[in-house]
Design a protein around this motif. Structure first.
Motif, short mmCIF file in Angstrom:
data_model
loop_
_atom_site.label_atom_id
_atom_site.label_comp_id
_atom_site.label_asym_id
_atom_site.label_seq_id
_atom_site.Cartn_x
_atom_site.Cartn_y
_atom_site.Cartn_z
N ILE A 66 0.82 -1.22 0.00
CA ILE A 66 0.00 0.00 0.00
C ILE A 66 0.85 1.27 0.00
CG2 ILE A 66 -0.25 0.10 2.52
CD1 ILE A 66 -2.97 1.27 2.19
N LEU A 67 2.09 1.18 0.43
CA LEU A 67 2.90 2.38 0.68
C LEU A 67 3.76 2.76 -0.52
CD1 LEU A 67 3.91 1.59 4.36
CD2 LEU A 67 2.02 3.00 3.54
N ASN A 68 3.12 3.05 -1.63
CA ASN A 68 3.83 3.45 -2.84
C ASN A 68 3.12 4.56 -3.59
OD1 ASN A 68 6.23 1.58 -3.08
ND2 ASN A 68 4.59 0.12 -2.72
N GLY A 69 2.44 5.44 -2.87
CA GLY A 69 1.73 6.55 -3.50
C GLY A 69 2.25 7.89 -3.01
N ASP A 70 1.58 8.95 -3.43
CA ASP A 70 1.99 10.31 -3.07
C ASP A 70 1.28 10.78 -1.80
OD1 ASP A 70 3.67 10.54 -5.22
OD2 ASP A 70 2.23 11.57 -6.49
N VAL A 71 2.06 11.40 -0.92
CA VAL A 71 1.53 11.95 0.34
C VAL A 71 2.10 13.35 0.54
CG1 VAL A 71 1.12 9.71 1.46
CG2 VAL A 71 3.38 10.79 1.63
N TYR A 72 1.50 14.08 1.47
CA TYR A 72 1.83 15.49 1.66
C TYR A 72 2.76 15.69 2.86
CZ TYR A 72 1.24 20.53 1.84
OH TYR A 72 1.47 21.87 1.83
N PHE A 73 3.93 16.29 2.59
CA PHE A 73 4.93 16.56 3.62
C PHE A 73 5.04 18.06 3.87
CE2 PHE A 73 6.39 12.51 1.91
CZ PHE A 73 6.99 11.87 2.99
N ILE A 74 5.40 18.41 5.10
CA ILE A 74 5.90 19.76 5.39
C ILE A 74 6.78 19.65 6.63
CG2 ILE A 74 3.74 20.41 6.55
CD1 ILE A 74 4.50 23.36 5.75
N HIS A 75 8.10 19.69 6.42
CA HIS A 75 9.04 19.59 7.55
C HIS A 75 10.44 20.01 7.10
CE1 HIS A 75 10.79 15.53 6.31
NE2 HIS A 75 9.83 15.75 5.45
N SER A 76 11.22 20.47 8.07
CA SER A 76 12.61 20.89 7.82
C SER A 76 13.61 19.94 8.47
CB SER A 76 12.84 22.30 8.36
OG SER A 76 11.99 23.21 7.71
N TYR A 77 13.11 19.07 9.35
CA TYR A 77 13.96 18.10 10.05
C TYR A 77 13.45 16.71 9.73
CZ TYR A 77 16.18 21.81 12.73
OH TYR A 77 16.92 22.91 13.09
N HIS A 78 14.35 15.74 9.83
CA HIS A 78 13.97 14.35 9.55
C HIS A 78 14.62 13.43 10.57
CE1 HIS A 78 17.75 12.63 7.77
NE2 HIS A 78 18.06 13.91 7.85
N VAL A 79 14.14 12.21 10.60
CA VAL A 79 14.58 11.24 11.60
C VAL A 79 15.66 10.33 11.03
CG1 VAL A 79 13.86 9.24 12.95
CG2 VAL A 79 12.41 11.27 12.86
N SER A 80 16.74 10.15 11.79
CA SER A 80 17.77 9.16 11.51
C SER A 80 17.65 8.09 12.59
CB SER A 80 19.14 9.82 11.55
OG SER A 80 20.15 8.85 11.41
N THR A 81 17.37 6.85 12.19
CA THR A 81 17.06 5.82 13.18
C THR A 81 17.49 4.44 12.73
OG1 THR A 81 15.27 4.84 14.48
CG2 THR A 81 14.72 5.47 12.22
N ASN A 82 17.71 3.57 13.70
CA ASN A 82 17.91 2.15 13.45
C ASN A 82 16.62 1.37 13.71
OD1 ASN A 82 20.63 2.28 12.67
ND2 ASN A 82 21.27 2.36 14.80
N SER A 83 15.57 2.03 14.18
CA SER A 83 14.27 1.39 14.33
C SER A 83 13.76 0.99 12.95
CB SER A 83 13.28 2.35 14.99
OG SER A 83 13.69 2.67 16.29
N PRO A 84 12.85 0.01 12.87
CA PRO A 84 12.39 -0.46 11.56
C PRO A 84 11.71 0.66 10.74
CG PRO A 84 11.80 -2.04 13.27
CD PRO A 84 12.31 -0.81 13.97
N VAL A 85 12.34 1.02 9.62
CA VAL A 85 11.78 2.01 8.72
C VAL A 85 10.87 1.28 7.73
CG1 VAL A 85 12.28 3.73 6.94
CG2 VAL A 85 13.74 3.57 8.98
N ILE A 86 9.61 1.68 7.71
CA ILE A 86 8.61 1.01 6.89
C ILE A 86 8.52 1.64 5.51
CG2 ILE A 86 6.16 0.35 6.77
CD1 ILE A 86 7.78 -0.92 9.13
N ALA A 87 8.68 2.97 5.43
CA ALA A 87 8.62 3.67 4.15
C ALA A 87 9.53 4.88 4.19
CB ALA A 87 7.19 4.10 3.85
#
Length: 193
Positions: free
Chosen positions: A126-147
């Motif tokens: 399901i996770l292959n479409g367009d979504v709306y973002f607005i942010h200047s910071y992002h997450v760097s993690t070793n937790s499971p990244v789903i998309a």
């Protein structure tokens, strides 16, 4: 019942409308008893990381979220996702520490903030479409990244560790597709185990 945490920062009315549209019983609240008695918690957020953490700490909601981290599905959206992590370079501030990782400035050849529609990339069908973002910071993690999304660098778009889910984009502003993702996050999440 879904508790939408009202801590003074966020797009809470849009989230409430989205959840009601999906047929959920949802309540905007900062009441500790209501939050503890809910089945799911949605933590929205728009603004500065340090302001968000100050508000959560001032109200005692930071402690409540730590108390229920193993018993409730917790979904953080946008800034609400970022405060789930251990630390942010935005204001050099500790987060809730519910997920491992840190929040860093986006370093991209493209304009920052990352504003507008972008495509999700994921092995989850399901996770292959367009979504709306607005942010200047992002997450760097070793937790499971789903998309992820690509914005001149990989952007963590959805992360899930057990019952805790972070969504960087705004599902409530991403049309029917965003609502479908929010519904899936609430019902079963994105992990197979």
């Amino acid at each position: 019942m879904i508790a939408i945490i009202d801590y003074g920062l966020g797009n809470i009315k849009n989230i409430e409308r989205a959840l009601l549209h999906l047929g959920y019983e949802a309540e905007l609240t900062s009441d500790i008893t209501t939050i503890k008695n809910s089945t799911h918690v949605v933590l929205p957020g728009v603004g500065h990381f340090k302001d968000a953490m100050n508000q959560l700490q001032k109200s005692g909601l930071d402690k409540v979220l730590n108390e229920i981290k193993d018993t409730h599905r917790i979904i953080g959206i946008c800034l609400g996702m970022q405060v789930l992590f251990e630390f942010s370079e935005e204001g050099a501030t500790k987060g809730l520490g519910l997920l491992e990782g840190k929040v860093k400035p986006i370093e991209s050849p493209y304009p920052v903030p990352h504003l507008g529609w972008n495509n999700l990339q994921s092995e989850h069908l399901i996770l292959n479409g367009d979504v709306y973002f607005i942010h200047s910071y992002h997450v760097s993690t070793n937790s499971p990244v789903i998309a992820t999304a690509n914005y001149g660098q990989p952007i963590t778009a959805i992360v899930q560790q057990k019952n805790i889910i972070g969504i960087q984009f705004h599902p409530e502003k991403s049309g029917d597709y965003g609502l479908e993702i929010l519904d899936l996050a609430l019902k079963e999440g994105f992990l197979n185990d």
